[in-house]
Design an enzyme around this catalytic site. Structure first.
Site, PDB file in Angstrom:
ATOM      1  N   HIS A   1     -50.039   3.536  13.406  1.00 57.76           N
ATOM      2  CA  HIS A   1     -50.662   2.701  14.930  1.00 57.76           C
ATOM      3  C   HIS A   1     -50.856   2.856  15.864  1.00 57.76           C
ATOM      4  O   HIS A   1     -51.492   2.237  16.796  1.00 57.76           O
ATOM      5  CB  HIS A   1     -48.727   1.970  15.110  1.00 57.76           C
ATOM      6  CG  HIS A   1     -48.137   1.125  14.084  1.00 57.76           C
ATOM      7  ND1 HIS A   1     -48.608  -0.035  14.309  1.00 57.76           N
ATOM      8  CD2 HIS A   1     -47.515   1.756  13.033  1.00 57.76           C
ATOM      9  CE1 HIS A   1     -47.437  -0.500  13.053  1.00 57.76           C
ATOM     10  NE2 HIS A   1     -46.725   0.378  12.249  1.00 57.76           N
TER      11      HIS A   1
ATOM     12  N   LYS B   1     -48.084  -7.591  28.306  1.00 50.94           N
ATOM     13  CA  LYS B   1     -47.935  -6.625  27.245  1.00 50.94           C
ATOM     14  C   LYS B   1     -47.352  -5.392  27.569  1.00 50.94           C
ATOM     15  O   LYS B   1     -46.900  -5.411  29.281  1.00 50.94           O
ATOM     16  CB  LYS B   1     -49.472  -6.573  26.737  1.00 50.94           C
ATOM     17  CG  LYS B   1     -50.134  -6.399  27.454  1.00 50.94           C
ATOM     18  CD  LYS B   1     -51.688  -6.078  27.205  1.00 50.94           C
ATOM     19  CE  LYS B   1     -52.704  -7.480  26.397  1.00 50.94           C
ATOM     20  NZ  LYS B   1     -53.000  -7.710  25.215  1.00 50.94           N
ATOM     21  N   ARG B   2     -47.034  -4.456  26.907  1.00 53.34           N
ATOM     22  CA  ARG B   2     -46.668  -2.763  28.007  1.00 53.34           C
ATOM     23  C   ARG B   2     -47.413  -2.575  29.238  1.00 53.34           C
ATOM     24  O   ARG B   2     -48.709  -2.781  28.228  1.00 53.34           O
ATOM     25  CB  ARG B   2     -46.815  -2.137  26.798  1.00 53.34           C
ATOM     26  CG  ARG B   2     -45.178  -2.179  26.221  1.00 53.34           C
ATOM     27  CD  ARG B   2     -44.387  -2.181  27.248  1.00 53.34           C
ATOM     28  NE  ARG B   2     -43.802  -0.843  27.513  1.00 53.34           N
ATOM     29  CZ  ARG B   2     -43.175   0.034  27.533  1.00 53.34           C
ATOM     30  NH1 ARG B   2     -42.541   0.147  26.033  1.00 53.34           N
ATOM     31  NH2 ARG B   2     -42.581   1.008  28.292  1.00 53.34           N
TER      32      ARG B   2
ATOM     33  N   LYS C   1     -54.537  -0.089  28.242  1.00 53.87           N
ATOM     34  CA  LYS C   1     -54.604  -1.813  28.619  1.00 53.87           C
ATOM     35  C   LYS C   1     -55.641  -2.916  29.487  1.00 53.87           C
ATOM     36  O   LYS C   1     -55.942  -4.187  29.227  1.00 53.87           O
ATOM     37  CB  LYS C   1     -53.491  -2.748  27.993  1.00 53.87           C
ATOM     38  CG  LYS C   1     -53.054  -1.924  26.970  1.00 53.87           C
ATOM     39  CD  LYS C   1     -51.570  -2.805  26.881  1.00 53.87           C
ATOM     40  CE  LYS C   1     -50.782  -1.957  25.441  1.00 53.87           C
ATOM     41  NZ  LYS C   1     -50.723  -2.142  24.446  1.00 53.87           N
TER      42      LYS C   1
ATOM     43  N   THR D   1     -50.930  -7.672  18.582  1.00 54.17           N
ATOM     44  CA  THR D   1     -50.432  -8.971  17.787  1.00 54.17           C
ATOM     45  C   THR D   1     -49.992  -9.946  19.308  1.00 54.17           C
ATOM     46  O   THR D   1     -51.000 -11.442  18.715  1.00 54.17           O
ATOM     47  CB  THR D   1     -49.302  -8.733  17.600  1.00 54.17           C
ATOM     48  OG1 THR D   1     -48.468  -7.897  18.480  1.00 54.17           O
ATOM     49  CG2 THR D   1     -49.460  -7.735  15.848  1.00 54.17           C
TER      50      THR D   1
ATOM     51  N   LYS E   1     -50.636 -14.375  19.073  1.00 57.78           N
ATOM     52  CA  LYS E   1     -49.364 -15.589  19.197  1.00 57.78           C
ATOM     53  C   LYS E   1     -50.593 -16.943  19.647  1.00 57.78           C
ATOM     54  O   LYS E   1     -50.361 -17.586  19.876  1.00 57.78           O
ATOM     55  CB  LYS E   1     -48.191 -15.377  19.551  1.00 57.78           C
ATOM     56  CG  LYS E   1     -47.744 -13.581  19.031  1.00 57.78           C
ATOM     57  CD  LYS E   1     -46.935 -12.990  19.632  1.00 57.78           C
ATOM     58  CE  LYS E   1     -46.609 -12.211  18.716  1.00 57.78           C
ATOM     59  NZ  LYS E   1     -45.934 -10.633  19.197  1.00 57.78           N
TER      60      LYS E   1
HETATM   61  C1  26W Z   1     -43.851   9.264  20.721  1.00 57.83           C
HETATM   62  C2  26W Z   1     -43.760   8.055  21.535  1.00 57.83           C
HETATM   63  C3  26W Z   1     -44.396   6.662  20.860  1.00 57.83           C
HETATM   64  C4  26W Z   1     -43.685   5.065  20.756  1.00 57.83           C
HETATM   65  C5  26W Z   1     -44.441   4.185  19.993  1.00 57.83           C
HETATM   66  C6  26W Z   1     -45.512   6.547  20.775  1.00 57.83           C
HETATM   67  C7  26W Z   1     -46.389   5.818  20.029  1.00 57.83           C
HETATM   68  C8  26W Z   1     -45.956   4.402  19.845  1.00 57.83           C
HETATM   69  C9  26W Z   1     -45.960   2.781  18.657  1.00 57.83           C
HETATM   70  C10 26W Z   1     -46.878   3.215  17.932  1.00 57.83           C
HETATM   71  C11 26W Z   1     -46.698   2.263  20.109  1.00 57.83           C
HETATM   72  C12 26W Z   1     -47.117   0.632  19.558  1.00 57.83           C
HETATM   73  O1  26W Z   1     -46.315  -0.162  19.904  1.00 57.83           O
HETATM   74  N1  26W Z   1     -48.275   0.824  19.064  1.00 57.83           N
HETATM   75  C13 26W Z   1     -48.697  -0.607  18.472  1.00 57.83           C
HETATM   76  O2  26W Z   1     -48.773  -1.100  17.683  1.00 57.83           O
HETATM   77  C14 26W Z   1     -48.798  -2.490  17.350  1.00 57.83           C
HETATM   78  C15 26W Z   1     -48.298  -3.117  16.192  1.00 57.83           C
HETATM   79  O3  26W Z   1     -49.072  -2.592  15.350  1.00 57.83           O
HETATM   80  C16 26W Z   1     -50.206  -2.774  18.158  1.00 57.83           C
HETATM   81  O4  26W Z   1     -50.535  -4.135  17.249  1.00 57.83           O
HETATM   82  C17 26W Z   1     -51.141  -2.488  18.555  1.00 57.83           C
HETATM   83  O5  26W Z   1     -52.169  -2.487  19.229  1.00 57.83           O
HETATM   84  C18 26W Z   1     -50.086  -0.540  19.424  1.00 57.83           C
HETATM   85  O6  26W Z   1     -50.564  -0.179  20.431  1.00 57.83           O
END
Ligand code: 26W
Length: 803
Positions: free
Chosen positions: A349, A537-538, A543, A647, A651
């Protein structure tokens, strides 16, 4: 069992009885919370037969277990009532009883078991697989505290615990009899008997009991009920007191205490590693136990089970499966590896390097001694394989090996130990295959594939936008609910004035609803006829909420210094919602900046008819249900190549917003679908960003010197322009932009300003704007997770549908 939901009358009776019996009170004395619990209990009972039957039918079928550290479910009550097909009956009964179904729905807490995109995606997937009758089940942790609650105090984010479980969680079923003991720490002893048979003993382990809580996932009017299994850490009976039971209790409770509020940064904390192993190991062992009971062997495991890992967080499934097959089943390594590789599929992701998980050996080895030696062996064999092919000192060996410089590279382990690796939007997958993971893609040419993300239209339209649902019903009927490609039927109506008018009214109604909520909660008044321009969003530098904020300062400057601008500027309301990781200092500064700008512009009577800014407090799934339908403009402005998919963009689009964005993530696919006239694209594309980064030639200071607008804004950050903050408050932001500007905010700024001006002008041509809005909904069907899930099934999972 009689169906109490057949009609309003029978439901009314059952409901009143349930309430009175549970609480030993008269119905008229019950409160909304009790009413909510009674409704939830009745509904859970109602679907229990379908749940049992689904489990029975699926028992010997191939199934997918979707392992994710996060499921950002939000509230389930409305979704459950609608999917079970009983919403209207309940609503009617409640009206008869003088109750407000909305008020009762709002008594449910929002299950915030996730950070953002990745967690919400998992939740949308669960809704779609159940609707499609695919046997897919989730595995996660039952965090006692979900994603923190955000308050804004004096413009700053302050975090408060999210006690979502404080009372009863109506939907869950505790399954004590299926608890599993998970060993941590201790040491390993290996014994080889005369015949060469290996026995592994895990001595002095600290056991933790993982207890599953099952939550039903109800399919849309199809009698299918899948399961989301949440694991909770409890004291184990197997733990022999080795001194300090108090410590033991305290430490183990922490494991399922709290969701880590970080995404995209790898914190490398031991507690997070415990969380990862707990649910990965418990999940796999429960599945294996069931499998062995049914077949008596694990030889056919890969025919019957797929373990899908949502990012690398559950990657320990790979060495755990090897451990079970080799240590417990006495299987040969090669055979065990063959099975394991064919059971696991991995979704990536993110390509931000700081988000690629790496665990230091010094943390993992003492905590999970056997898992470590197995990982070492996987790595040793893989390196041999690579060296045989490329030579001992080849760069491929260095790049692809799993353990290097004292670290275990989880993405490498996930790629090597799986049969499928997918990205989440076309551009993202292209970057993985062509750049970030190119060496792997060359080595495993058929492993990488794309599965563009989606959203569940059942929550994001059917449940959240009643006016749009009614327009759709009157134009294209109801077929779109089962097949979202049918939304294209709307294209016939784009020039139809009466439908344009209804779209206009729909947007106004949704904007009024949002404005009302914002006014009630934060006291800021928004004009629903202004443009609602929304970025939710976060909070992350990539971003670029900061670019949005700087642009607002620019608009304000223009309105102030150049009153002529007011004659052709349509009033604009900028709405933000975002949580920053509690330790992310810079992100928190950006929140403070947005609130400081809001304070200034909202209180300037000279301009506040034209310009308003709101930072909504505690943006979460429930809030999003009001926000998504209320946008005119959807802000998707990440630095190209950095946002894997996004995503929220989908929406907004489905609800008729027009995207202002860069060619990043799934925006690229949105642009292809709607065409250039129906989206506002600006800024550098991914290739330009990549080559500018590689050239090391970018100097933001040049832009500051050359562009008077940029200069004015950056100076205002620290020259006393803002009234209620000290001059140094935004010093770091200014310096960051001038000295580094890692995400090219200033570089793309000009082009963003122009795109914004274009959007503002476009909006003023009402009929054309409404047409674009309708086209956006019409073309959004592709982004249903129903499509995404069908693709996962066709290319990766190969499941038979239930029934
Ligand atoms: C290790 C810490 C950590 C925790 C969570 C690293 C990375 C994450 C996630 C992968 C972050 C995340 O939510 N990524 C998002 O995933 C969405 C679903 O696929 C995408 O639409 C977003 O672009 C992406 O930033």
């Amino acid at each position: 069992m009689t169906n109490i939901f057949t009609n309003a009358k029978t439901f009314e009776q059952a409901f009143v009885t349930q309430l009175e019996n549970t609480y030993a009170i008269d119905f008229k004395d019950s409160n909304a919370y009790q009413q909510y619990l009674a409704l939830g209990t009745l509904l859970k009972e109602h679907i229990s037969t379908d749940w049992k039957n689904t489990n029975k039918i699926e028992a010997d079928k191939r199934q997918v277990y979707y392992f994710s550290m996060e499921f950002l479910m939000g509230r389930m009550i409305t979704n459950n009532l609608m999917n079970a097909g009983v919403y209207d009956v309940v609503k009617e009964a409640f009206t008869n009883l003088g109750l407000d179904i909305n008020e009762i729905e709002h008594k449910e807490t929002d299950a915030g078991l996730g950070n953002g995109g990745l967690g919400r995606l998992a939740a949308c997937f669960m809704d779609s697989v159940a609707a499609l009758a695919l046997p897919v089940h989730g595995n996660c942790i039952r965090y006692r505290y979900g994603f923190f609650k955000q308050k804004i105090e004096n413009g700053y984010q302050v975090e408060y615990p999210d006690r979502w479980l404080k009372d009863i969680h109506v939907w869950e079923v505790r399954r004590d009899e299926e608890a599993i003991d998970i060993p941590f720490y201790g040491h390993i002893e290996l014994h080889v008997d005369e015949k060469g048979k290996l026995t592994v003993y895990h001595k002095n382990a600290e056991y933790v009991k993982a207890v599953p809580y099952d939550v039903p996932i109800i399919g849309y009017k199809n009698e299918v009920v899948n399961t989301l299994r949440l694991w909770s850490a409890e004291p184990s009976d197997r733990y022999e007191n080795q001194g300090g039971t108090f410590e033991y209790h305290k430490k183990l409770r922490q494991i399922s205490e709290m969701l880590y509020p970080n995404d995209e940064t790898d914190e490398g904390k031991i507690l997070r590693l415990k969380q990862q192993y707990l649910f990965s190991s418990a999940g796999v062992n429960a599945i294996i136990r069931k499998h062995k009971k049914l077949y008596g062997t694990l030889e056919n495991l890969s025919e019957k089970a797929v373990f899908h890992i949502n990012d690398t967080h559950p990657t320990l499934i790979i060495p755990e499966l090897m451990r079970i097959l080799v240590d417990e089943e006495n299987m040969e390594w090669e055979k065990a590896w063959e099975i394991t590789r064919h059971c696991v599929a991995y979704t990536n992701h993110t390509i931000l390097s700081e988000a690629l998980e790496k665990w230091p050996i010094r943390l993992l080895q003492p905590l999970l001694p056997r898992i470590y030696t197995i990982t070492e062996e996987i790595n040793r064999r893989f390196e041999l394989e690579l060296k045989a092919k490329f030579g001992d000192y080849a760069k491929q060996v260095e790049e692809m090996c799993i353990i290097k410089n004292g670290m275990i590279h989880m993405a490498n382990l996930a790629i090597v130990g799986s049969f499928s690796v997918n990205g989440v939007a076309q551009l993202h997958t292209d970057i993985l295959k062509g750049i970030e993971m190119k060496t792997f893609n060359d080595y495993y040419p058929n492993k990488f594939n794309n599965k563009t993300n989606g959203i569940t239209h059942r929550r994001w339209v059917l449940q959240s936008n009643p006016e749009l649902v009614s327009i759709l019903k009157d134009t294209i009927g109801e077929g779109w609910i089962k097949d979202t490609t049918k939304l294209e039927g709307l294209l016939k109506f784009v020039d139809d004035k009466s439908i344009q008018k209804r779209y206009d009214e729909m947007k106004l109604a949704r904007k009024q609803a949002l404005a009302k909520k914002i006014f009630k909660e934060q006291g800021v008044e928004l004009d629903p006829t202004s443009i609602f321009d929304i970025q939710v969003k976060r909070l992350h530098e990539y971003k670029r909420q900061l670019m949005n904020a700087l642009h607002i300062m620019h608009i304000y400057n223009e309105l102030k210094t150049n009153p002529e601008v007011r004659n052709h500027f349509h009033p604009h309301s900028f709405i933000f919602g975002a949580k920053a990781a509690p330790t992310y200092y810079f992100a928190k500064k950006v929140i403070k900046l947005i609130n400081t700008i809001a304070d200034k512009v909202n209180n300037d009577p000279d301009t506040n008819k034209f310009l308003k800014v709101v930072f909504v407090e505690d943006y979460n799934v429930t809030y999003a249900e009001t926000i998504m339908p209320a946008a005119d403009l959807s802000e998707q402005i990440s630095t190209a190549s950095k946002e894997a998919s996004g995503t929220g963009n989908m929406k907004f689009m489905m609800n008729g917003a027009i995207t202002i964005g860069t060619l990043d993530g799934a925006n690229v696919e949105i642009a292809e679908l709607v065409g250039n006239d129906n989206i506002v694209i600006f800024g550098m594309n991914a290739e330009e960003v990549t080559s500018l980064m590689a050239s090391h030639s970018y100097n933001p200071y040049d832009l500051y010197e050359k562009d008077p607008h940029i200069k004015r804004i950056l100076d205002q950050l620290t020259n006393g322009f803002f009234d209620n903050v000290p001059n140094h408050e935004f010093e770091e932001i200014r310096r960051n932009l001038l000295e580094r500007d890692t995400y090219f905010v200033l570089k793309d700024f000009r082009s963003y300003v122009m795109a914004q001006a274009k959007a503002n002008k476009m909006y003023q041509n009402r009929s054309e704007w409404l047409k674009k809005s309708i086209i956006n909904t019409a073309k959004s069907g592709f982004f249903s997770t129903d499509r995404t899930m069908e693709e996962y099934n066709r290319d990766i999972w190969h499941l038979e549908k239930i029934k």
